[in-house]
Design a protein around this motif. Structure first.
Motif, PDB file in Angstrom:
ATOM      1  N   CYS A  11       0.851  -1.196   0.000  1.00 24.38           N
ATOM      2  CA  CYS A  11       0.000   0.000   0.000  1.00 24.38           C
ATOM      3  C   CYS A  11       0.884   1.243   0.000  1.00 24.38           C
ATOM      4  CB  CYS A  11      -0.938  -0.016   1.217  1.00 24.38           C
ATOM      5  SG  CYS A  11      -2.152   1.304   1.182  1.00 24.38           S
ATOM      6  N   THR A  13       2.975   3.947  -3.001  1.00 26.31           N
ATOM      7  CA  THR A  13       2.534   4.898  -4.030  1.00 26.31           C
ATOM      8  C   THR A  13       1.462   4.274  -4.923  1.00 26.31           C
ATOM      9  OG1 THR A  13       4.761   5.806  -4.028  1.00 26.31           O
ATOM     10  CG2 THR A  13       3.377   6.373  -5.904  1.00 26.31           C
ATOM     11  N   ALA A  16      -1.798   2.610  -2.831  1.00 28.84           N
ATOM     12  CA  ALA A  16      -2.750   3.617  -2.346  1.00 28.84           C
ATOM     13  C   ALA A  16      -3.565   4.170  -3.511  1.00 28.84           C
ATOM     14  CB  ALA A  16      -2.001   4.740  -1.627  1.00 28.84           C
ATOM     15  N   GLY A  17      -2.917   4.365  -4.666  1.00 28.04           N
ATOM     16  CA  GLY A  17      -3.635   4.839  -5.857  1.00 28.04           C
ATOM     17  C   GLY A  17      -4.697   3.846  -6.296  1.00 28.04           C
ATOM     18  N   GLU A  20      -7.695   4.128  -3.968  1.00 26.46           N
ATOM     19  CA  GLU A  20      -8.413   5.367  -4.255  1.00 26.46           C
ATOM     20  C   GLU A  20      -9.234   5.266  -5.547  1.00 26.46           C
ATOM     21  OE1 GLU A  20      -8.945   8.249  -2.867  1.00 26.46           O
ATOM     22  OE2 GLU A  20      -9.719   9.286  -4.654  1.00 26.46           O
ATOM     23  N   LYS A  49       2.101   2.713  10.064  1.00 26.13           N
ATOM     24  CA  LYS A  49       2.536   3.780   9.158  1.00 26.13           C
ATOM     25  C   LYS A  49       1.344   4.554   8.600  1.00 26.13           C
ATOM     26  CE  LYS A  49       5.503   3.630   5.024  1.00 26.13           C
ATOM     27  NZ  LYS A  49       6.335   2.668   4.284  1.00 26.13           N
ATOM     28  N   ARG A  51      -1.008   6.263   5.977  1.00 22.76           N
ATOM     29  CA  ARG A  51      -1.225   5.881   4.575  1.00 22.76           C
ATOM     30  C   ARG A  51      -1.723   7.076   3.767  1.00 22.76           C
ATOM     31  NH1 ARG A  51       1.687   1.498   3.795  1.00 22.76           N
ATOM     32  NH2 ARG A  51       1.876   0.563   5.842  1.00 22.76           N
ATOM     33  N   GLU A  52      -1.462   7.062   2.470  1.00 22.05           N
ATOM     34  CA  GLU A  52      -1.887   8.146   1.577  1.00 22.05           C
ATOM     35  C   GLU A  52      -3.379   8.091   1.305  1.00 22.05           C
ATOM     36  OE1 GLU A  52      -0.155  10.710   0.271  1.00 22.05           O
ATOM     37  OE2 GLU A  52       1.520  10.043   1.530  1.00 22.05           O
ATOM     38  N   VAL A  53      -4.024   7.013   1.763  1.00 20.33           N
ATOM     39  CA  VAL A  53      -5.430   6.826   1.460  1.00 20.33           C
ATOM     40  C   VAL A  53      -6.119   6.368   2.742  1.00 20.33           C
ATOM     41  CG1 VAL A  53      -5.125   4.404   0.760  1.00 20.33           C
ATOM     42  CG2 VAL A  53      -6.935   5.729  -0.291  1.00 20.33           C
ATOM     43  N   SER A  54      -7.382   6.795   2.947  1.00 19.45           N
ATOM     44  CA  SER A  54      -8.055   6.361   4.176  1.00 19.45           C
ATOM     45  C   SER A  54      -8.443   4.884   4.028  1.00 19.45           C
ATOM     46  CB  SER A  54      -9.290   7.223   4.427  1.00 19.45           C
ATOM     47  OG  SER A  54     -10.229   7.000   3.420  1.00 19.45           O
ATOM     48  N   SER A 303       1.092   7.818  -8.705  1.00 23.56           N
ATOM     49  CA  SER A 303       0.122   6.990  -8.002  1.00 23.56           C
ATOM     50  C   SER A 303      -1.124   6.684  -8.857  1.00 23.56           C
ATOM     51  CB  SER A 303      -0.276   7.706  -6.705  1.00 23.56           C
ATOM     52  OG  SER A 303      -1.148   6.915  -5.961  1.00 23.56           O
TER      53      SER A 303
END
Ligand SMILES: NC(=O)c1ccc[n+]([C@@H]2O[C@H](COP(=O)([O-])OP(=O)(O)OC[C@H]3O[C@@H](n4cnc5c(N)ncnc54)[C@H](OP(=O)(O)O)[C@@H]3O)[C@@H](O)[C@H]2O)c1
Length: 431
Positions: A11, A13, A16-17, A20, A49, A51-54, A303
């Motif tokens: 999860c 770059t 996470a894309g 999303e 850690k 994360r770039e995404v919920s 991403s």
């Protein structure tokens, strides 16, 4: 509407894309395929850690078996990268009857045959559109849209990091080391940049594309690779004076079943479409005997751009699941072709050398070229130091092997102090 469970390995770059984009497109995907994708489980190394995404914490796991041994998971998406443990995870997923989607060019370039064989044996599919060219559709066009052609040439810019560095060197006049450091500070280049700047990443992508386009198997060691470490600000400035820019080109050619596979810095005339492929963009020319020339262009990384290809592969897997098929597109392999690197196509070349600064030296150099049947198109001569003169020569079109013979003679000449660079120069028109 039936749910199809998906396990996501990684999860970062790309991962996470994927979460999303899958979230944004769930309704559309359901409408298109009649199935609703649900990412139920996400494998990471570090549960804490940010994360770039919920993401609900309970979907995260550190245990690969939570995905690989979960029978409700039909599709596994691998976005870990590297060879191990990605290879082991993918093989386990395939053996468990799960379709696999991966963005992992290193793995496909080195272990593609093993992975595709395992998929065929398990009667499931492996898709890897994102492994080359990020958002740009390359694998599917080569495997599907262009199969009526004999493809003779593929040629392109497939590494964003080197393209960023060369673009910056061109716009700022700075030297390689300085721009590399900036690229590292901005996160565009790894702390160990060798895979990118020495051309290996581009070679892996070329190996993947060439094996599909030319219906053969390509080993990484078959690709002749020159990186960009030795490109100096001086070369960039001379290229500018000659109306060109320097790009790292990956070139594959099939001439009557003999292959040439190379990654090389190349001078591209500013009027050529590839000259305008800057920064993190990628582009690929493909020449088919029926289609003529095609150019594919777009974002080579990032991403959501990479997720665009990964999620499209997931939709393909869902379509196949919805009609209970797999293996629709089998192996592209039709026989082994030798890699001879024996490209006889005539090419112009750029040569920068230092020569002794005394009368008659230039005539000697011209004589060596003349004896080797290499004619000169442009000559630039600049005094650089007390010891020698910087001479830049652009030849007329000549097969690389003929040029190589002339270069060897130059190296033996006492008048030539040093040969700094030899690069091909593309024609004005594309491909
Ligand atoms: N980035 C791009 O623009 C791009 C473009 C095209 C293709 N790709 C390819 O996509 C893949 C992923 O790249 P990325 O940039 O997304 O990488 P990344 O940001 O480094 O993410 C890697 C993810 O994998 C997880 N991971 C790594 N080792 C693991 C292990 N041993 N067990 C479990 N999880 C592990 C990491 O977990 P933690 O987060 O917990 O550390 C992280 O979430 C690579 O194959 C890359 O070549 C990337």
């Amino acid at each position: 509407m039936m749910n199809v469970n998906i396990g996501l390995l990684g999860c970062g770059t790309v991962g996470a894309g994927v979460i999303e984009l899958m979230r944004r497109r769930t309704h559309k995907i359901s409408d298109l395929t009649g199935l609703t994708p649900v990412i139920t489980t996400v494998l990471v190394r570090d549960l804490e850690k940010p994360r770039e995404v919920s993401l609900e914490q309970e979907r995260l796991t550190k245990r690969p078996q939570d995905i690989l041994e979960d029978e409700s998971i039909r599709i596994v998406i691998e976005t870990i990268g590297g060879i191990e443990p990605a290879r082991t995870f993918i093989l386990a997923a395939l053996q468990a009857g799960k379709h696999v989607i991966t963005a992992n060019k290193d793995l496909i370039a080195l272990h593609g045959v093993e992975i595709l064989d395992a998929a065929a044996k398990a009667q499931v599919d492996v898709f890897y559109e994102a492994a080359v060219g990020g958002a740009i559709p390359l694998i599917r066009p080569l495997k599907e849209s262009l199969t009526a052609n004999d493809i003779t040439d593929i040629k392109g810019i497939v590494n964003g990091t080197t393209n960023f560095i060369l673009s910056k060197m061109t716009t700022t006049g700075a030297d390689f080391e300085e721009v590399l450091k900036e690229a590292q500070d901005l996160g565009y280049a790894e702390s160990d940049p060798s895979s990118d700047v020495d051309g290996l990443d581009a070679a892996r992508k070329l190996a993947i594309l060439a094996s599909i386009a030319f219906h053969t198997r390509v080993h990484l060691s078959d690709v002749q690779v020159d990186g960009i470490r030795n490109i100096s600000a001086v070369d960039v400035a001379y290229a500018h004076e000659l109306g060109a820019v320097i790009k790292l080109l990956a070139i594959g050619a099939d001439r009557d079943g003999e292959l040439t596979l190379r990654v090389r810095p190349t001078l591209i005339p500013k009027g050529h479409p590839l000259a305008h492929v800057s920064d993190a963009y990628n582009a690929l020319f493909v020449r088919g005997d029926a289609s003529g020339d095609l150019m594919f262009f777009g974002r080579g990384a990032g991403s959501l751009p990479t997720a665009s290809s990964v999620v499209a592969d997931a939709i393909e897997a869902l379509r196949n699941i919805s009609i209970s098929i797999s293996g629709r597109i089998g192996s592209m392999y039709l026989g082994q072709k030798p890699v001879t690197q024996n490209l006889q196509d005539p090419v112009r070349h750029y040569i920068r050398l230092s020569a002794a600064d005394r009368p008659g030296v230039f005539a000697q150099i011209a004589g060596i070229f003349g004896d080797a049947s290499v004619s000169m198109e442009t000559v630039l001569q600049k005094r650089t130091s007390e010891r020698g003169a910087d001479i830049v020569i652009v030849t007329h079109e000549v097969p690389t092997q003929v040029l190589d013979a002339a270069i060897n003679r130059l190296r033996e000449s006492p008048s030539v102090l040093s040969i700094h660079s030899v690069m091909p120069v593309e024609r004005e028109e594309q491909a």
